[in-house]
Design an enzyme around this catalytic site. Structure first.
Site, PDB file in Angstrom:
ATOM      1  N   SER A 283      -9.358  -4.477   2.590  1.00  0.00           N
ATOM      2  CA  SER A 283      -9.347  -4.835   1.173  1.00  0.00           C
ATOM      3  C   SER A 283      -8.388  -5.991   0.952  1.00  0.00           C
ATOM      4  O   SER A 283      -7.380  -6.108   1.641  1.00  0.00           O
ATOM      5  CB  SER A 283      -8.887  -3.636   0.334  1.00  0.00           C
ATOM      6  OG  SER A 283      -8.703  -4.020  -1.017  1.00  0.00           O
TER       7      SER A 283
ATOM      8  N   PRO B  67       3.036  -5.448  -1.390  1.00  0.00           N
ATOM      9  CA  PRO B  67       3.348  -4.010  -1.350  1.00  0.00           C
ATOM     10  C   PRO B  67       3.349  -3.369  -2.739  1.00  0.00           C
ATOM     11  O   PRO B  67       3.165  -2.161  -2.874  1.00  0.00           O
ATOM     12  CB  PRO B  67       4.753  -3.960  -0.737  1.00  0.00           C
ATOM     13  CG  PRO B  67       5.032  -5.316  -0.197  1.00  0.00           C
ATOM     14  CD  PRO B  67       4.125  -6.286  -0.885  1.00  0.00           C
TER      15      PRO B  67
ATOM     16  N   HIS C 153       1.174  -3.935  -5.072  1.00  0.00           N
ATOM     17  CA  HIS C 153      -0.163  -3.997  -5.670  1.00  0.00           C
ATOM     18  C   HIS C 153      -0.464  -2.689  -6.409  1.00  0.00           C
ATOM     19  O   HIS C 153      -0.157  -1.604  -5.916  1.00  0.00           O
ATOM     20  CB  HIS C 153      -1.212  -4.232  -4.579  1.00  0.00           C
ATOM     21  CG  HIS C 153      -2.550  -4.621  -5.116  1.00  0.00           C
ATOM     22  ND1 HIS C 153      -3.401  -3.717  -5.711  1.00  0.00           N
ATOM     23  CD2 HIS C 153      -3.175  -5.820  -5.161  1.00  0.00           C
ATOM     24  CE1 HIS C 153      -4.500  -4.345  -6.094  1.00  0.00           C
ATOM     25  NE2 HIS C 153      -4.390  -5.615  -5.775  1.00  0.00           N
TER      26      HIS C 153
ATOM     27  N   LYS D 292      -4.039   0.676   4.996  1.00  0.00           N
ATOM     28  CA  LYS D 292      -5.171  -0.135   5.477  1.00  0.00           C
ATOM     29  C   LYS D 292      -4.659  -1.308   6.307  1.00  0.00           C
ATOM     30  O   LYS D 292      -5.202  -1.637   7.361  1.00  0.00           O
ATOM     31  CB  LYS D 292      -6.006  -0.664   4.298  1.00  0.00           C
ATOM     32  CG  LYS D 292      -6.949   0.368   3.681  1.00  0.00           C
ATOM     33  CD  LYS D 292      -7.808  -0.283   2.606  1.00  0.00           C
ATOM     34  CE  LYS D 292      -8.653   0.713   1.844  1.00  0.00           C
ATOM     35  NZ  LYS D 292      -9.711   1.347   2.651  1.00  0.00           N
TER      36      LYS D 292
END
Length: 257
Positions: free
Chosen positions: A137, A143, A145, A159
């Site tokens: 993604s 970090p 987000h 991820k």
């Protein structure tokens, strides 16, 4: 067809019961002259949802040993598994505020997006898989987000950790980081590749799932995608020219991570 099954690569799609995984699995099945398709799902229910064919394996990716049968004889792996946050019940949009989200016990991003993807990469490497396409993604460079705060799951952090593990695995890889996923028709938009989340600063930061699925399948067919990582988005329908030349698209990618 003089073409024997031996010359067609066997491609395993994991997360084949998911919204994007299902599209990839179906595209591979439709192109049976090019690919031998396999799917991996977590439950019998998911298997039946995508047709219940004998080429769909059932396994929990959190248990690495269970993955061995599915990856035997596989040439390429497309990883489309992901933790999915659920909305807490009782949210009333008329009262304003934001819904709260949670992950089911044992299904947090750390277990699914990190351990589960690491298990898939390890199993594929042990089985001699020659190419792994991982769908991650956009947003992983930040970090803070907002997606990381959903259910306190830090989903993009985990991820990203799995992406790094793949890049370090020694198996030829392609890491695709799409923007916001839309349930819209594929093949009618101009696709854009980027790096380092730069597209998130623009107006073009979403993409139909069907286009992501097509890029996954096309990525198997061009050497230009190997050892590469890229962000993926699309222009709005009607703007630009719908992407048909995937080699030209992939040749714009320079980043290895």
């Amino acid at each position: 067809m003089a073409d024997s099954a031996a010359s067609r690569p066997t491609v395993l799609v994991t997360g084949a019961g998911g919204r994007t995984g299902q599209i990839v699995y179906n595209k591979l099945k439709e192109r049976s002259e090019q690919f031998v398709a396999r799917g991996l799902v977590r439950t019998e229910e998911s298997k039946q949802k995508i047709g219940g064919a004998g080429d769909v394996y059932i396994a929990d990716i959190r248990d690495g040993d269970r993955l061995t049968p599915a990856v035997q004889g596989v040439d390429a792996l497309i990883i489309l598994t992901s933790a999915v946050p659920k909305m807490k019940p009782g949210f009333d949009p008329s009262k304003g505020g934001r819904p709260e989200f949670y992950y089911e016990d044992g299904m947090y991003p750390e277990q699914v997006d990190w351990v589960g993807q690491k298990n898939q990469i390890d199993a594929a490497k042990a089985a001699g898989v020659k190419h792994i396409v991982l769908v991650g993604s956009m947003g992983g460079t930040n970090p803070n987000h907002p997606l990381n705060s959903l259910g306190n799951g830090n989903i993009l952090v985990w991820k990203r950790k799995a992406e790094q593990y793949l890049a370090d695995s020694g198996v030829p890889y392609t890491i695709i980081r799409p923007g916001g996923l839309q349930d819209k028709d594929g093949g009618v938009r101009e696709l854009i590749v980027g790096k380092d989340d730069e597209l998130l600063q623009t107006d073009t930061k979403s993409i139909p799932r069907a286009d992501v699925a097509e890029v996954c399948v096309q990525a198997l067919q061009y050497e230009e995608t190997k050892l590469k990582a890229f962000d993926l988005a699309s222009k709005p329908e009607g703007v630009g020219t719908p992407t048909k030349d995937f080699r030209a698209l992939f040749s714009q990618i320079t980043a290895r991570f």
